[in-house]
Structure formats: C-alpha cells, structure tokens
Write a protein that holds these residues in place. Structure first.
Motif, PDB file in Angstrom:
ATOM      1  N   ARG A   1       0.831  -1.211   0.000  1.00  0.00           N
ATOM      2  CA  ARG A   1       0.000   0.000   0.000  1.00  0.00           C
ATOM      3  C   ARG A   1       0.862   1.256   0.000  1.00  0.00           C
ATOM      4  NH1 ARG A   1      -4.969   0.283   4.235  1.00  0.00           N
ATOM      5  NH2 ARG A   1      -6.494   0.861   2.649  1.00  0.00           N
ATOM      6  N   LYS A   2       2.044   1.170   0.581  1.00  0.00           N
ATOM      7  CA  LYS A   2       2.945   2.321   0.624  1.00  0.00           C
ATOM      8  C   LYS A   2       3.936   2.306  -0.537  1.00  0.00           C
ATOM      9  CE  LYS A   2       2.309   2.716   5.602  1.00  0.00           C
ATOM     10  NZ  LYS A   2       1.347   3.817   5.490  1.00  0.00           N
ATOM     11  N   LEU A   3       4.427   1.133  -0.891  1.00  0.00           N
ATOM     12  CA  LEU A   3       5.411   1.062  -1.969  1.00  0.00           C
ATOM     13  C   LEU A   3       4.814   1.467  -3.316  1.00  0.00           C
ATOM     14  CD1 LEU A   3       7.379  -2.246  -1.255  1.00  0.00           C
ATOM     15  CD2 LEU A   3       8.119   0.103  -0.833  1.00  0.00           C
ATOM     16  N   GLY A   4       3.608   0.995  -3.621  1.00  0.00           N
ATOM     17  CA  GLY A   4       3.034   1.246  -4.941  1.00  0.00           C
ATOM     18  C   GLY A   4       2.973   2.721  -5.300  1.00  0.00           C
ATOM     19  N   PRO A   5       2.236   3.539  -4.543  1.00  0.00           N
ATOM     20  CA  PRO A   5       2.150   4.956  -4.911  1.00  0.00           C
ATOM     21  C   PRO A   5       3.457   5.706  -4.757  1.00  0.00           C
ATOM     22  CG  PRO A   5       1.041   4.543  -2.823  1.00  0.00           C
ATOM     23  CD  PRO A   5       1.373   3.208  -3.399  1.00  0.00           C
ATOM     24  N   ALA A   6       4.265   5.332  -3.759  1.00  0.00           N
ATOM     25  CA  ALA A   6       5.547   6.028  -3.576  1.00  0.00           C
ATOM     26  C   ALA A   6       6.449   5.828  -4.785  1.00  0.00           C
ATOM     27  CB  ALA A   6       6.230   5.529  -2.310  1.00  0.00           C
TER      28      ALA A   6
ATOM     29  N   VAL B   1      -9.110  -0.171  -3.547  1.00  0.00           N
ATOM     30  CA  VAL B   1      -7.835   0.508  -3.772  1.00  0.00           C
ATOM     31  C   VAL B   1      -8.007   1.849  -4.474  1.00  0.00           C
ATOM     32  CG1 VAL B   1      -6.482  -1.615  -3.811  1.00  0.00           C
ATOM     33  CG2 VAL B   1      -7.442  -0.745  -5.941  1.00  0.00           C
ATOM     34  N   GLN B   2      -9.106   2.012  -5.208  1.00  0.00           N
ATOM     35  CA  GLN B   2      -9.337   3.265  -5.921  1.00  0.00           C
ATOM     36  C   GLN B   2     -10.092   4.281  -5.067  1.00  0.00           C
ATOM     37  OE1 GLN B   2     -10.847   0.402  -6.453  1.00  0.00           O
ATOM     38  NE2 GLN B   2     -12.920   0.613  -7.269  1.00  0.00           N
ATOM     39  N   GLY B   3     -10.458   3.916  -3.856  1.00  0.00           N
ATOM     40  CA  GLY B   3     -11.133   4.838  -2.949  1.00  0.00           C
ATOM     41  C   GLY B   3     -10.128   5.711  -2.211  1.00  0.00           C
ATOM     42  N   PHE B   4     -10.500   6.132  -1.016  1.00  0.00           N
ATOM     43  CA  PHE B   4      -9.590   6.934  -0.193  1.00  0.00           C
ATOM     44  C   PHE B   4      -9.797   6.524   1.259  1.00  0.00           C
ATOM     45  CE2 PHE B   4      -8.460  11.303   1.692  1.00  0.00           C
ATOM     46  CZ  PHE B   4      -7.112  10.980   1.737  1.00  0.00           C
ATOM     47  N   HIS B   5      -8.806   5.851   1.812  1.00  0.00           N
ATOM     48  CA  HIS B   5      -8.872   5.316   3.175  1.00  0.00           C
ATOM     49  C   HIS B   5      -8.211   6.319   4.102  1.00  0.00           C
ATOM     50  CE1 HIS B   5      -8.933   2.457   6.420  1.00  0.00           C
ATOM     51  NE2 HIS B   5      -7.612   2.437   6.508  1.00  0.00           N
TER      52      HIS B   5
ATOM     53  N   GLY C   1      -3.831  12.680   6.617  1.00  0.00           N
ATOM     54  CA  GLY C   1      -3.439  12.215   5.283  1.00  0.00           C
ATOM     55  C   GLY C   1      -4.358  11.119   4.810  1.00  0.00           C
ATOM     56  N   GLY C   2      -3.837   9.938   4.565  1.00  0.00           N
ATOM     57  CA  GLY C   2      -4.654   8.831   4.097  1.00  0.00           C
ATOM     58  C   GLY C   2      -3.956   8.027   3.013  1.00  0.00           C
ATOM     59  N   GLU C   3      -4.627   6.958   2.601  1.00  0.00           N
ATOM     60  CA  GLU C   3      -4.063   6.010   1.645  1.00  0.00           C
ATOM     61  C   GLU C   3      -5.058   5.759   0.511  1.00  0.00           C
ATOM     62  OE1 GLU C   3      -1.056   4.704   2.259  1.00  0.00           O
ATOM     63  OE2 GLU C   3      -0.797   4.450   4.416  1.00  0.00           O
ATOM     64  N   ASP C   4      -4.532   5.300  -0.617  1.00  0.00           N
ATOM     65  CA  ASP C   4      -5.305   4.751  -1.729  1.00  0.00           C
ATOM     66  C   ASP C   4      -5.842   5.827  -2.671  1.00  0.00           C
ATOM     67  OD1 ASP C   4      -4.852   2.417  -0.318  1.00  0.00           O
ATOM     68  OD2 ASP C   4      -6.906   2.246   0.419  1.00  0.00           O
ATOM     69  N   GLY C   5      -6.090   5.366  -3.892  1.00  0.00           N
ATOM     70  CA  GLY C   5      -6.707   6.215  -4.898  1.00  0.00           C
ATOM     71  C   GLY C   5      -5.876   7.433  -5.242  1.00  0.00           C
ATOM     72  N   GLU C   6      -6.508   8.350  -5.941  1.00  0.00           N
ATOM     73  CA  GLU C   6      -5.822   9.573  -6.350  1.00  0.00           C
ATOM     74  C   GLU C   6      -5.449  10.433  -5.152  1.00  0.00           C
ATOM     75  OE1 GLU C   6      -4.018  12.437  -8.664  1.00  0.00           O
ATOM     76  OE2 GLU C   6      -4.625  10.386  -9.179  1.00  0.00           O
ATOM     77  N   HIS C   7      -6.327  10.507  -4.153  1.00  0.00           N
ATOM     78  CA  HIS C   7      -6.018  11.327  -2.981  1.00  0.00           C
ATOM     79  C   HIS C   7      -4.830  10.760  -2.208  1.00  0.00           C
ATOM     80  CE1 HIS C   7      -9.514  13.866  -3.469  1.00  0.00           C
ATOM     81  NE2 HIS C   7     -10.288  12.795  -3.591  1.00  0.00           N
ATOM     82  N   GLY C   8      -4.745   9.437  -2.119  1.00  0.00           N
ATOM     83  CA  GLY C   8      -3.592   8.833  -1.458  1.00  0.00           C
ATOM     84  C   GLY C   8      -2.308   9.067  -2.223  1.00  0.00           C
TER      85      GLY C   8
END
Length: 494
Positions: free
Chosen positions: A169-174, A456-460, A469-476
């Motif tokens: 969850r952290k590696l992908g967007p980073a 995964v496309q939402g915002f957690h 802050g938060g995780e996932d989706g465009e906002h993450g």
C-alpha cells in the motif's frame, strides 16, 4: 498443532537479511519470529542499527535521483513486473503471512490479492495520468504551469496486522510517483515485508528504491523519522505511535501521513435487514481475529430489535470455526502475540467489572489444541453501556459489545462519542436515514448496508485521532508528490 513451526520460506532462505541497496544484510543478533498458533519460534530476523538506517538512506537517495528521471510509463512497467512476481509466489507469500501473523490461510490469500491490487492500481491508474496542470497566465507570451515532483526518500513504518498488504500500500504509490522507500516493518511480523522486497528485486525494481530495515521500533523508527535524508514519513499503526512520530518529525517540517487506530461503530436501525446486518456484523468483527483498524468495534442496535439481534449474533458467532490457521476450513486464527492476547483478556475483565455480561466466549477456547499459542475465543458482551471502557477504547481483538439505542439522535451521538474517526457502518432500509447518517457521522469512511475491505481506488483516511493524510486512490497518491510552479516568458509572435 500446526506445521508452520518448521516453515522455511524459499523466498528468504534460512537466515533472512535486511535489504539495503542491492545487498541482503545479516546481523550477528537476530530477533525471534514466533508462530502465534503455537507460541514457538520458527525464524529469526536481523536486528538492525542506526548505521543500517544510514546505509539504507544513502542507497535510497542515490537510486531515487535516477528513478525520478524516468517517465510514469517506464515506472509503471517495472511495477507491472512486480505484480507478475507476486502471482508467481502468491502461495508462499500467503504462508509466510500465516506463519508469523496467525491469520487463516484463506485470509492470507486475500491479503496477497491486496498486495497485487496495490501495485496494479499504482501501475495502471498512474501510467498515463495527467501530470500537473496549465493555468491561464495573466499576460500573453507567458506560460504558467504547476508541475508534480517526487518528494525524495520516503520513510515508511508498517504494522503487524496486514504485514504484506500495507507494505504494498505504501510502496506502490511512492514508487510510481518517483520516490525511493526505506521501510521498517513491525518487529512481530518482519518476514512478510522482506518477502515483498525480494519480489520487487526479482521483478527488476532498481537497487536502492526499496530498502527494508528490521529491528526495534523506537530505535529504527526514530532514526528513520528524524533522518536528514527523509522527505516524508508514512505510518500505519496505533494512535500512540502516531502521536510520538508526529512529534519527532516536527523539527524537520516534512509531510507526515498517519493511518492510526479506529473504533468503528456499527449502527443497526429498526428497519434494517437483520439477516444482512447480523452476517456483516460478524464478519466485520471477527475477520483477522478482530485485528483490523476498520473492524466493527461496537455495535449499536435499535432497542426494538436488540434482543433478537443479540440472540442471532451469538448463534452465528458460535458457529465460527476457530482453529489451525493453515487449515483450509478455519475461519479465525489466534491473536498475534501473548501481549496482545493478554491485553484483550484484561479489557473483557474490566468490562465485566463495569457491568457487561459475557454471553459468548470471554477467554481461551476450550480443548487441548488451544493450550499453546495466543488464542482468544469469539466474545460477545451484552448489557454494555456507551460509557464503558470496552465501548470507548480500541480493543483490536475478537470482542464485541452490543449496546441498545432508542432513536436516531442517540445512535449518532453514541457513534460520534469517541476520539477516533476512521470507519463507520450503517444498516437501514430507509434512504433518508442512510443519507442523514452519512452526513452526521464524524468518520472518514461510511459504509451503508455493506462492509469492507476498502477499494484501492477509494480513499482510506481517518478523522480526529484516527490520523492525518490517508491512503489509496488519487487522494492517497497525492501524498507522495510535491508541486513546483513554473512561470515561463517567451517571445510572442505578432
């Protein structure tokens, strides 16, 4: 009881090392990794030092500069290769999760699907995404642009409840954003993170972009958070840990993203489909032995349906198959550690002192097979009131207090009466009630007539003491970039 005591993951070898740059680094001192189902040690993880953090940070900074010059489509191709390696080693990764964390094999396979999904979303959604924006300039002969830029080196700290998925969850967007990562997994479950890092290496992720430093939380975590090369800190963990990390990062004035504790209310109104509500309430309480920040931590039921709901919930919870997490038929495994099990037992004891009635469970399951390991039976507390500790404080275990309410206003008041604000659930057959509750609940997530896991496309993300802050989706994804405004003047034509 299980075969996992002799489990030796081929991905990691007999003596797992930390991944620093291109090297797997072993240490003279190791920390034991325990099988929660038996309480016995089956592996050892390296005990990292501040010097290891320095080396990982240097490797990350060097690799990041080159990675940032690659395009989004080029980065996406590398992450797509990671998905392929996860597919190839999916079953072994799931068994590593079971061995060190204790969730059932079916739950662990679901977690591995999450690992794939986080990398796949990062690769597919961001491959050809718009990058930055053009804004109308004030004068002709000028261009005004806002560029997206990577932050640099990300310090990531992950927990033990989803030891593989939250790493991804952290590696992908980073990575897709152009950053490098130095990650510290939980001391309790370090092997899953090391396995994910090994899959990244096998997939051809450039050396230095993914670094894993294992070891004591306060030492390694503090070194990461306060390191001069750290450009951002992202943490999933307890509210206590998040508060300490936020304080430690403050002098550096860097972005900090915190996904912290939760105390999710599960509201069952008088007009709810009780079959649906009971089944989902059970699932949302007992998945992963209740060790999920989005779990149904407290259920509020309209007084007119309370007795029926409690009876049906207890009947359904009694049917949960607690057992060897490697067994394909098991539905719930043990708590992750003795300390976590003892904490839950103390919470139940305190609830009884305050007047709650244990109508199911309350301690270790009966039977010889549960004498070893960190087992706690599915537990239901009736007669609970909203001011009890078990209703107000995060349990993070298979214990559910069920509280009656009289009307809509009281239900919302009860739900919001907590310092947490991560996830909430509403079960009702009335659209007006659903929409009113969605507006009135002080939580970052509201599920109506359904439960998670989150997409995964939402915002957690959480409100209040559930995080920043938060995780996932465009906002993450936006948490992993910074912006640069460019004013360009050129010679305009006549």
């Amino acid at each position: 009881m299980t075969t996992t005591d002799t489990f030796a993951p081929a991905l990691l070898g007999d003596q797992p090392g930390m991944l620093i740059g291109a090297d797997w680094v072993r240490t003279p001192t190791t920390r034991p990794v325990e099988n929660p189902a038996t309480g016995r040690v089956f592996a050892g993880a390296p005990e990292g030092t501040v010097e290891h953090v320095d080396a990982a940070m240097a490797a990350a900074a060097d690799a990041q500069r080159r990675w940032a010059r690659r395009s989004h489509p080029e980065r996406a191709e590398v992450l797509a290769a990671v998905v392929g390696e996860i597919d190839r080693y999916a079953e072994e990764l799931a068994r590593i999760v079971v061995a060190e964390q204790g969730k059932t094999i079916t739950e662990a396979r679901g977690e591995v699907e999450g690992v794939k999904a986080f990398f796949d979303f990062a690769a597919s959604h961001h491959k050809y995404r718009p990058v930055g924006e053009l804004i109308a300039p004030t004068r002709p002969g000028e261009t005004l642009a806002v560029r997206e830029e990577p932050l640099g080196v990300i310090a990531a700290i992950t927990p033990w409840n989803y030891p593989a998925a939250i790493v991804a969850r952290k590696l992908g967007p980073a990575l897709i954003a152009g950053n490098a990562v130095v990650l510290k997994p939980s001391e309790t479950t370090p092997l899953s993170a090391l396995a994910v890092a090994r899959l990244c290496q096998l997939a051809g992720v450039p050396d230095g972009l993914v670094n894993i430093v294992t070891g004591p939380g306060r030492l390694i975590g503090n070194a990461l958070v306060t390191h001069p090369r750290t450009s951002m800190v992202t943490v999933t963990g307890s509210t206590r840990a998040g508060r300490e990390i936020l304080t430690a990062a403050a002098p550096s004035i860097i972005p900090v993203s915190l996904e912290l504790g939760g105390k999710a209310p599960f509201l069952v109104f008088a007009d709810a489909d009780l079959d649906l509500a009971v089944e989902h309430a059970v699932q949302a309480r007992f998945w992963n032995c209740g060790q999920v920040c989005t779990c149904n931590e407290r259920t509020y039921v309209h007084r007119s349906r309370y007795d029926e709901f409690v009876a049906r919930f207890v009947e359904r919870a009694q049917a949960i198959r607690v057992g060897d997490p490697t067994d394909e038929t098991a539905e719930m495994g043990p708590k992750v550690s003795a300390a976590e099990r003892d904490k839950v037992a103390e919470i139940v004891h305190r609830a009884q002192e305050q007047g709650a009635e244990v109508v199911l469970g309350g301690g270790r399951p009966t039977g010889d097979r549960f004498e070893d390991g960190h087992w706690f039976a599915p537990t239901v507390l009736a007669g609970a009131t909203n001011d009890m500790d078990v209703v107000q404080q995060e349990v993070f275990g298979p214990v559910l207090p069920i509280v009656p309410f009289d009307d809509y206003a009281q239900a919302i008041d009860y739900a919001n009466s907590t310092v947490y604000g991560l996830t909430s659930y509403v079960f009702t057959g009335n659209l007006d009630t659903a929409m009113r509750a969605t507006a009135d609940l002080q939580f970052g997530e509201v599920y109506v007539n359904k439960i998670g896991p989150e997409d995964v496309q939402g915002f957690h993300h959480g409100w209040k003491q559930s995080g920043l802050g938060g995780e996932d989706g465009e906002h993450g994804y936006q948490r992993y970039i910074q912006h640069k405004t460019v004013y360009l003047s050129y010679r305009a034509g006549s």
